[in-house]
Enzyme design. Structure first.
Site, mmCIF file in Angstrom:
data_model
loop_
_atom_site.group_PDB
_atom_site.id
_atom_site.type_symbol
_atom_site.label_atom_id
_atom_site.label_comp_id
_atom_site.label_asym_id
_atom_site.label_seq_id
_atom_site.Cartn_x
_atom_site.Cartn_y
_atom_site.Cartn_z
ATOM 1 N N LYS A 59 64.145 -30.893 1.314
ATOM 2 C CA LYS A 59 63.580 -31.297 2.615
ATOM 3 C C LYS A 59 64.523 -30.877 3.749
ATOM 4 O O LYS A 59 64.093 -30.408 4.805
ATOM 5 C CB LYS A 59 63.346 -32.818 2.640
ATOM 6 N N GLN A 95 63.864 -42.033 0.628
ATOM 7 C CA GLN A 95 63.501 -41.385 -0.630
ATOM 8 C C GLN A 95 63.287 -42.435 -1.730
ATOM 9 O O GLN A 95 64.146 -43.285 -1.965
ATOM 10 C CB GLN A 95 64.617 -40.392 -1.034
ATOM 11 N N ASP A 99 56.265 -40.147 6.144
ATOM 12 C CA ASP A 99 55.758 -40.146 4.766
ATOM 13 C C ASP A 99 54.358 -40.764 4.706
ATOM 14 O O ASP A 99 53.674 -40.641 3.696
ATOM 15 C CB ASP A 99 56.698 -40.955 3.853
#
Ligand code: NAP
Length: 292
Positions: free
Chosen positions: A52, A96, A119
């Site tokens: 990322k 994460q 997200d």
């Protein structure tokens, strides 16, 4: 049979994102900035966060990775999230997953400011997505929809069978494809481990989205001629050579590909589209497109 090339499609989208970022910079705007919190040192999570970071660099965005010990308390993590929520230089924040077992993931997700929730896991974004309002859509379902759109695959009136009902893939893609939208307007059947006679449901499907995490689960006898098959699964299978593994999807590609009209490969299908969708959301966050 046409292979839905996620790698090439994602590369083209990445170019467009890089141009948009450059445009912001050329006009004196702030460089879009994604922050990622990584708790502990899980190998797969480390790999995902590194990629990322690399993706951000490639499109000219800033990225910051905040590494925290696996022993951190939920309060310490909440404090960090709050700090980033209030940092005007950071547009998007991801935490994460998975988190260590002593931390309640849902509590952390809900602590992220919805306007920075790139997200798309916060219930506010999920609710907005389900009702068809502008929202951050989680990266994998968003990537699938982008891929269907890129290849002009007709979805209206089609029967779509989604296998897997996770919050990050199955449920959102089922909802997106059921929306009155293009792509969308599907009749969706959402399947899971308690679904009876999955095979006969799959055989009625125009579109199958396999997102269950069981390598090569979907076999040719479960797919009707001319179907569209989207393989979300990624399982790392050790090759026997030191530290090496190969990625295997949920679809038995060699035999299913002979029957279907379109199919995504693993790797090179949904994976790269997922990565580019996170960049897309970060750009939207920087432009304050969703929440103003
Ligand atoms: P997950 O949270 O483990 O959910 C799996 C789902 O599959 C559950 O709903 C489960 O049903 C269902 N399931 C399991 N066995 C089944 C069976 N035999 N028949 C029907 N349904 C079954 O998985 P996930 O996070 O959604 O991920 C799924 C796969 O996609 C994994 O391989 C993951 O690595 C991959 N993935 C890929 C990307 C990408 O970028 N390409 C992104 C995210 C995930 P129950 O709810 O009844 O348990």
């Amino acid at each position: 049979m046409t292979i839905l090339d996620g790698k090439a499609t994602a590369a083209a989208l990445k170019k467009e994102i890089a141009q948009a970022v450059q445009h912001i910079k050329d006009n004196g705007g702030k460089t879009p900035h994604l922050a990622a919190i990584l708790v502990g040192n899980d190998g797969a999570s480390e790999t995902y966060v590194n990629s990322k970071e690399r993706d951000c660099r490639e499109v000219g965005m800033n990225s910051t990775v905040i590494r925290m010990s696996a022993a951190i308390s939920a309060d310490e993590l909440l404090q960090k999230v709050d700090e980033i929520n209030r940092n005007d230089d950071i547009d998007g924040l991801i935490v994460q997953l998975p988190l260590p077992r002593h931390i309640n993931e849902q509590q952390i997700i809900e602590a992220i400011a919805p306007a920075k929730d790139v997200d798309g896991f916060h219930p506010l974004n999920v609710g907005r997505m389900v009702t068809g309002l502008p929202s951050y859509v989680s990266a994998t379902p968003d990537g699938i929809v982008e891929l269907l759109a890129h290849y002009n695959i007709e979805t209206a009136g089609k029967h779509c069978v989604v296998i897997g009902r996770s919050n990050i893939v199955g449920k959102p893609i089922a909802n997106l494809l059921a929306l009155k939208a293009t792509p969308g307007d599907c009749t969706v059947t959402l399947c899971h481990s308690r679904t009876r006679d999955l095979k006969s449901l799959c055989l009625q499907a125009d579109i199958i989205i396999a997102a269950l995490g069981k390598p090569e689960f979907l076999t040719a006898d479960m797919v009707r001629e001319g179907a569209v098959v989207i393989d979300v699964g990624i399982t790392r299978i050790p090759t026997g050579t030191e530290n090496k593994f190969r990625l295997v999807g949920d679809v038995k590609f060699d035999e299913v590909s002979l029957k279907c009209r379109y199919i995504t490969p693993v790797p090179g299908g949904v994976g790269p589209m997922t990565r580019v969708s996170l960049l897309k959301n970060t750009l939207k966050a920087a432009k304050k497109e969703i929440f103003g």
